[in-house]
Design an enzyme around this catalytic site. Structure first.
Site, PDB file in Angstrom:
ATOM      1  N   HIS A 188     -15.955 -44.220  37.575  1.00  0.00           N
ATOM      2  CA  HIS A 188     -15.836 -43.788  38.970  1.00  0.00           C
ATOM      3  C   HIS A 188     -15.160 -44.921  39.753  1.00  0.00           C
ATOM      4  O   HIS A 188     -15.347 -46.098  39.439  1.00  0.00           O
ATOM      5  CB  HIS A 188     -17.254 -43.546  39.492  1.00  0.00           C
ATOM      6  CG  HIS A 188     -17.338 -42.898  40.830  1.00  0.00           C
ATOM      7  ND1 HIS A 188     -17.072 -43.566  41.998  1.00  0.00           N
ATOM      8  CD2 HIS A 188     -17.674 -41.635  41.195  1.00  0.00           C
ATOM      9  CE1 HIS A 188     -17.245 -42.740  43.026  1.00  0.00           C
ATOM     10  NE2 HIS A 188     -17.609 -41.559  42.559  1.00  0.00           N
ATOM     11  N   GLN A 201     -25.027 -41.110  37.145  1.00  0.00           N
ATOM     12  CA  GLN A 201     -25.049 -39.776  36.543  1.00  0.00           C
ATOM     13  C   GLN A 201     -26.086 -39.661  35.431  1.00  0.00           C
ATOM     14  O   GLN A 201     -26.229 -38.608  34.826  1.00  0.00           O
ATOM     15  CB  GLN A 201     -23.667 -39.408  35.979  1.00  0.00           C
ATOM     16  CG  GLN A 201     -22.573 -39.313  37.014  1.00  0.00           C
ATOM     17  CD  GLN A 201     -22.807 -38.194  38.027  1.00  0.00           C
ATOM     18  OE1 GLN A 201     -23.618 -37.287  37.812  1.00  0.00           O
ATOM     19  NE2 GLN A 201     -22.102 -38.250  39.146  1.00  0.00           N
ATOM     20  N   LYS A 224     -28.646 -38.294  43.754  1.00  0.00           N
ATOM     21  CA  LYS A 224     -28.288 -37.531  42.555  1.00  0.00           C
ATOM     22  C   LYS A 224     -29.516 -37.257  41.688  1.00  0.00           C
ATOM     23  O   LYS A 224     -29.418 -36.674  40.624  1.00  0.00           O
ATOM     24  CB  LYS A 224     -27.227 -38.283  41.750  1.00  0.00           C
ATOM     25  CG  LYS A 224     -25.871 -38.340  42.468  1.00  0.00           C
ATOM     26  CD  LYS A 224     -24.800 -38.865  41.557  1.00  0.00           C
ATOM     27  CE  LYS A 224     -23.628 -39.489  42.283  1.00  0.00           C
ATOM     28  NZ  LYS A 224     -22.689 -38.528  42.850  1.00  0.00           N
ATOM     29  N   CYS A 240     -12.994 -38.830  41.873  1.00  0.00           N
ATOM     30  CA  CYS A 240     -13.036 -40.288  42.070  1.00  0.00           C
ATOM     31  C   CYS A 240     -12.836 -41.013  40.750  1.00  0.00           C
ATOM     32  O   CYS A 240     -13.489 -42.023  40.473  1.00  0.00           O
ATOM     33  CB  CYS A 240     -14.335 -40.734  42.735  1.00  0.00           C
ATOM     34  SG  CYS A 240     -14.567 -40.052  44.370  1.00  0.00           S
ATOM     35  N   ASP A 254     -23.480 -48.537  35.450  1.00  0.00           N
ATOM     36  CA  ASP A 254     -23.578 -47.536  36.517  1.00  0.00           C
ATOM     37  C   ASP A 254     -24.376 -46.352  35.971  1.00  0.00           C
ATOM     38  O   ASP A 254     -23.905 -45.618  35.105  1.00  0.00           O
ATOM     39  CB  ASP A 254     -22.155 -47.115  36.928  1.00  0.00           C
ATOM     40  CG  ASP A 254     -22.149 -45.945  37.914  1.00  0.00           C
ATOM     41  OD1 ASP A 254     -23.243 -45.444  38.270  1.00  0.00           O
ATOM     42  OD2 ASP A 254     -21.048 -45.526  38.313  1.00  0.00           O
TER      43      ASP A 254
END
Lengths: 147, 419
Positions: B125, B205, B228, B377, B202
């Site tokens: 991202h 997700q 999220k 993104c 990261d």
């Protein structure tokens, strides 16, 4: 901007009768599928911009798809040439041109896109607030007028 | 197709946003990878905070402040347990994943020098690319993308070759946002550490879909957002090892984060406050706590099984529809042998024939279907796949087979209109 970077003046012309008829077909369509079909058909009738004019400098910012817009004032009237790589946006560009091509700058500044879409019965399907770039296109047209 | 012991409808009912009509169609929400919907308990927790406990945290002696502080710090404990962190001090509240990564990239500025190397997942991202580019610009360091296989998965041989350059930091995605690729982060982190690199993962997700154990992963930093994982927007987490967090210069300075202030010399406080300047997003943190409680009451293996079934059903139905290109999925025609993973999580990326993703998205929206259409993104990944963008359908805890059937029927209608 060098002359070669703008489409020839002959391309900045009144719209064909087929495009103007397209607006009526959209207004008369009774369901969303037919409205969108007609919008896309209207886009197909709009002349495509040659690849050399699909330049970043002419790109309308704020559209998810790519859209390019050129403008000329001819005999005190305002003319636009525009295109997009997406079908619906191209159709919307066609609609905007039907409403504005060859008008005075004053008329175009007063043009209310929300009201226009209401009249075409598109407010339920295609509100300008959505991310279809309609507002960005109208803004870009107005920016050209003040340049 | 789902286990009969599992009352999925009872879970779905807790999400008020999903009980609405869009014109003639009930909302079909397949954009959880952008943001999840919120269960009523999260909305109530934030409301209750404002109705009953509203006060600033860590400041006053009065009872409201004590209650607010207690609730706020309770969430830190919950997050610590959620990700199996070693201590509460290692859990920093931020405003989201993007801010968390920026805090690390900014906080490490004085640690970097000219020609230091930062390896970044080529499918990352933008939030896990641009802060590193800015760090590189400040320090003269270099950002190098880790190569991708034709299908858009991390190329392990490229990774190994780049690690030999002794990068100072490696920035990875646990699960990529555009394609939903699950990366073998434990293995990737271990290799990076062998070369002496700092590692950031990261987890934006991943956090809602996987069990995350930061100690097993072994990374120096793990970051994610509340919104999220069924929590509110405006709150995120920066986890770090104590050494890695102490290495960071605070990006924000001001109240709360200090030990003492004078015009001659100011000293900063201890973790976690040192990295939490200013009044935090208290209601949002409390909302995040409610989301973690909500998730903890569910049978996790069952939920994960349900999500896997939904995703696999979605992929299968999309493939059967025809004229669909799936990205980053085995059997899509783009699969390859070097892929690090053919495992996807939460999301399916696709295009319909050569149609523009925006046209597809607008026509799906007309039928009440919410999917994301664009570059997600992840422009470098789109360039790698040689596409301008794509559509992404992503699933959450609340989606059922009916959602997917409705989506496929709607996409079939779009297909009839466009092809």
């Amino acid at each position: 901007m060098s002359p070669a970077s703008t489409p020839a003046e002959s391309l900045f012309e009144p719209l064909s009768e087929a495009l103007i008829q397209g607006e009526k077909l959209i207004a008369n369509a009774t369901n969303w599928q037919e409205k969108y079909r007609q919008i896309m058909l209207l886009g197909k009738k709009l002349p495509s911009l040659a690849a050399e004019f699909r330049q970043e400098s002419a790109q309308v910012k704020g559209c998810e798809s790519q859209a390019w817009l050129y403008h000329r004032t001819i005999n005190g009237k305002e003319y636009f040439v525009a295109d997009s790589d997406a079908r619906i946006v191209k159709g919307l560009i066609g609609l905007l041109l039907v409403a504005t091509q060859g008008q005075s700058a004053e008329v175009i500044r007063q043009f209310d896109v929300t009201e226009y879409f209401n009249q075409l019965g598109l407010s339920g399907q295609l509100s300008p607030s959505r991310t279809n770039g309609l507002h960005a296109l109208v803004q870009a047209m107005n920016d050209h007028l003040t340049r | 197709m789902t286990n009969s012991r599992f009352d999925h409808q009872a879970i779905r009912k807790q999400f008020p946003t999903l009980q609405q009509q869009l014109g003639d169609h009930p909302l079909c929400y397949l954009d959880t990878a952008a943001t999840s919907q919120k269960p009523q308990c999260v909305i109530d927790a934030m409301n209750d905070y404002y109705v009953q406990d509203n006060a600033n945290v860590h400041r006053a002696a009065h009872q409201l402040s004590a209650r607010a502080t207690q609730k706020y710090e309770q969430v830190r404990q919950q997050v610590k347990q959620l990700i199996q962190a070693g201590s509460n001090q290692q859990v920093i509240f931020t405003h989201g994943t993007t801010e968390s990564i920026n805090m690390v990239a900014h906080g490490l500025t004085t640690q970097f020098k000219k020609d230091d190397i930062i390896l970044v997942d080529g499918a990352a991202h933008h939030a896990n690319i641009v802060p590193w580019q800015a760090l590189a610009k400040r320090t003269g360091a270099k950002v190098i993308p880790i190569g991708l296989t034709p299908s858009g998965h991390l190329d392990l041989s490229s990774y190994d070759n780049l690690l030999a350059l002794k990068p100072k930091l490696v920035a990875l995605s646990h699960v990529t946002n555009a394609l939903g690729t699950i990366n073998p982060v434990e293995n990737l982190v271990a290799k990076a550490k062998q070369q002496g690199a700092l590692t950031l993962v990261d987890g934006a997700q991943a956090i809602a879909h996987l069990d995350v154990n930061v100690q097993t992963l072994g990374c120096d930093y793990y970051v994610f957002s509340g919104h999220k994982m069924y929590g509110p927007t405006g709150v995120g987490i920066l986890y770090g090892t104590l050494d890695a967090l102490n290495m960071l210069d605070p990006m924000l300075t001001g109240g709360e984060m200090i030990k003492s202030v004078s015009f001659e010399a100011t000293t900063y406080g201890e973790l976690p406050n040192r990295l939490e300047a200013g009044t935090p997003a208290i209601a949002e943190v409390i909302g995040l706590g409610a989301a973690i409680t909500f998730l903890s009451k569910l049978d996790k293996p069952q939920i994960q099984q349900h999500e896997r079934e939904m995703l696999s059903y979605l992929q299968q139905q999309l493939s059967q529809l025809g004229d669909i290109t799936l990205y980053g999925v085995e059997g899509s025609g783009l699969a390859d042998n070097n892929a690090t993973s053919t495992n996807n999580l939460g999301a399916v990326a696709f295009n319909l024939a050569s149609e523009h993703h925006q046209d597809v998205g607008i026509l799906l929206d007309q039928q009440g279907i919410a999917v994301r259409c664009g570059h997600h993104c992840a422009m470098p990944l789109m360039q790698h796949l040689m596409i301008k963008g794509c559509c992404r359908a992503s699933i959450g805890i609340y989606n059922n087979q009916q959602d997917i059937d409705r989506f496929i029927n709607a996409l079939n209608e779009v297909k009839l209109m466009l092809l």
